[in-house]
Design an enzyme around this catalytic site. Sequence first.
Site, PDB file in Angstrom:
ATOM      1  N   HIS A 126       1.132  -1.365  -0.517  1.00  0.00           N
ATOM      2  CA  HIS A 126      -0.072  -0.239  -0.417  1.00  0.00           C
ATOM      3  C   HIS A 126       0.905   1.105   0.079  1.00  0.00           C
ATOM      4  O   HIS A 126       2.279   1.101   1.308  1.00  0.00           O
ATOM      5  CB  HIS A 126      -1.151  -0.162   1.332  1.00  0.00           C
ATOM      6  CG  HIS A 126      -2.149   0.999   1.204  1.00  0.00           C
ATOM      7  ND1 HIS A 126      -1.380   2.448   1.795  1.00  0.00           N
ATOM      8  CD2 HIS A 126      -3.352   0.806   1.331  1.00  0.00           C
ATOM      9  CE1 HIS A 126      -2.566   3.415   1.181  1.00  0.00           C
ATOM     10  NE2 HIS A 126      -3.729   1.874   1.767  1.00  0.00           N
ATOM     11  N   GLN A 207      -4.247  -5.132   7.287  1.00  0.00           N
ATOM     12  CA  GLN A 207      -5.671  -5.851   6.362  1.00  0.00           C
ATOM     13  C   GLN A 207      -5.041  -7.196   7.217  1.00  0.00           C
ATOM     14  O   GLN A 207      -6.375  -8.290   7.204  1.00  0.00           O
ATOM     15  CB  GLN A 207      -5.339  -6.397   5.650  1.00  0.00           C
ATOM     16  CG  GLN A 207      -5.816  -5.249   4.135  1.00  0.00           C
ATOM     17  CD  GLN A 207      -6.078  -4.697   4.415  1.00  0.00           C
ATOM     18  OE1 GLN A 207      -7.836  -5.395   3.966  1.00  0.00           O
ATOM     19  NE2 GLN A 207      -6.963  -3.303   3.781  1.00  0.00           N
ATOM     20  N   CYS A 369      -4.765   2.487  -3.434  1.00  0.00           N
ATOM     21  CA  CYS A 369      -3.485   2.575  -3.800  1.00  0.00           C
ATOM     22  C   CYS A 369      -2.513   1.843  -2.624  1.00  0.00           C
ATOM     23  O   CYS A 369      -1.602   1.725  -2.559  1.00  0.00           O
ATOM     24  CB  CYS A 369      -3.926   3.164  -1.479  1.00  0.00           C
ATOM     25  SG  CYS A 369      -5.144   4.805  -1.827  1.00  0.00           S
TER      26      CYS A 369
END
Length: 412
Positions: A126, A207, A369
């Site tokens: 990311h 995540q 992203c």
Amino acid sequence: MGAVAEHSLIDVRADFPVLEREFNGRRVAYLDSAATSQRPRQVVEAMDRFQRHSYAPIHRGVYELARESTDAFEEARARIAAFVNWDPACSIFTLNATEAINLVAYSWGRRNVGEGDVVLITEMEHHSNIVPWQILCQEKGATLRYVPVAGNGELALDELDAILGEGRVKLLAVTHVSNVLGTVNPIADIAARARAAGALTVVDGAQGVPQLPVDLTELDADFYAWTGHKALGPTLGLLHGRRELLQEMPPFLSGGHMIKRVEREASTWNDLPWKFEAGTSDVTEAVGLRAAVDYLGSLGMDNVRAHERELTAYALERLPEVESLTVFGPADAERRGGVVSFAIEGMHPHDIADLCDREAVCIRAGHHCAQPLMRCLGVGATARASFGVYNSRDEVDRLVEALVKGREVFGL
């Protein structure tokens, strides 16, 4: 709270008030948890109760209400740290995971990374785990290098070993679970490889914590960052770090609360973790995040993982029924989290998401992203469905139906 049902699926939708909404006469199917999760009423009520009955400035007040508020804040820290099996004193509240990573880049990186050193990241990161290291390397004359993603959507660990073996890597930054590919990286193994090569490991767990049972002592990374807003809680970040590293690091932000004593010309710093928590803390958010991890803990993270794995496996089974659809990431649901990114030939991802919205199916579209990864995949953007504990198989069916209708709209 709903109970854990048969076949590993959890039925807790009734705990999430926003999921009662309907659009175009259809019950909302929220498939965007990788961006931000919904909050159960237990979290909303805990935050409301604290605001109504216990809110006051923390740490410095001597009156009962302030003591009560301070206790709630620090008890929340202890519970949240216990959820990932880490020392509360080495668990720092931040604005979000992005700030947590920046804290390491500025406070540790600027003291320890220099000209000729390598900062190693991966192609699946990311932007929040890319841009801080770009800035650090530009300032210090270090080199930023990438571990490539193999064709199966997993990291090329042989390439990782080759770069580590050169002996120049000071720091390795890696995601626990890819927000695009869904890939679950073997963090304990990666951290051990980095440590053997003399490099520190920074893990983006944004995540990871919401989807997996996470034991930080077993993972054994040097720094681990995550955020509450993807874990059924409010927007509040956490940085967990090794005590010996945090003690040596200078403050990231400065001002009130992070000091012990302020003289005219210099100051001394507060103890851990408060040295890194300048200014007024997000007390209500901490209370809310405690309620969120209590909620997840009551479900059992093994059950949460099983639930999302089953939904992902079902999505991987059904999505190929849509003609000209390509799924990105590992083919095996065991090797990925609850994220499925895909593209449909002849349809832009934003059009896909818009047509799904007409069916009250909420999915994400864009580069997520992760623009360097998009270039590796040969696309500008993807559509993405991501699952939470409140999702069900019928919502996967509705997604597939919406995609089929979408192709018809485009005359495909």
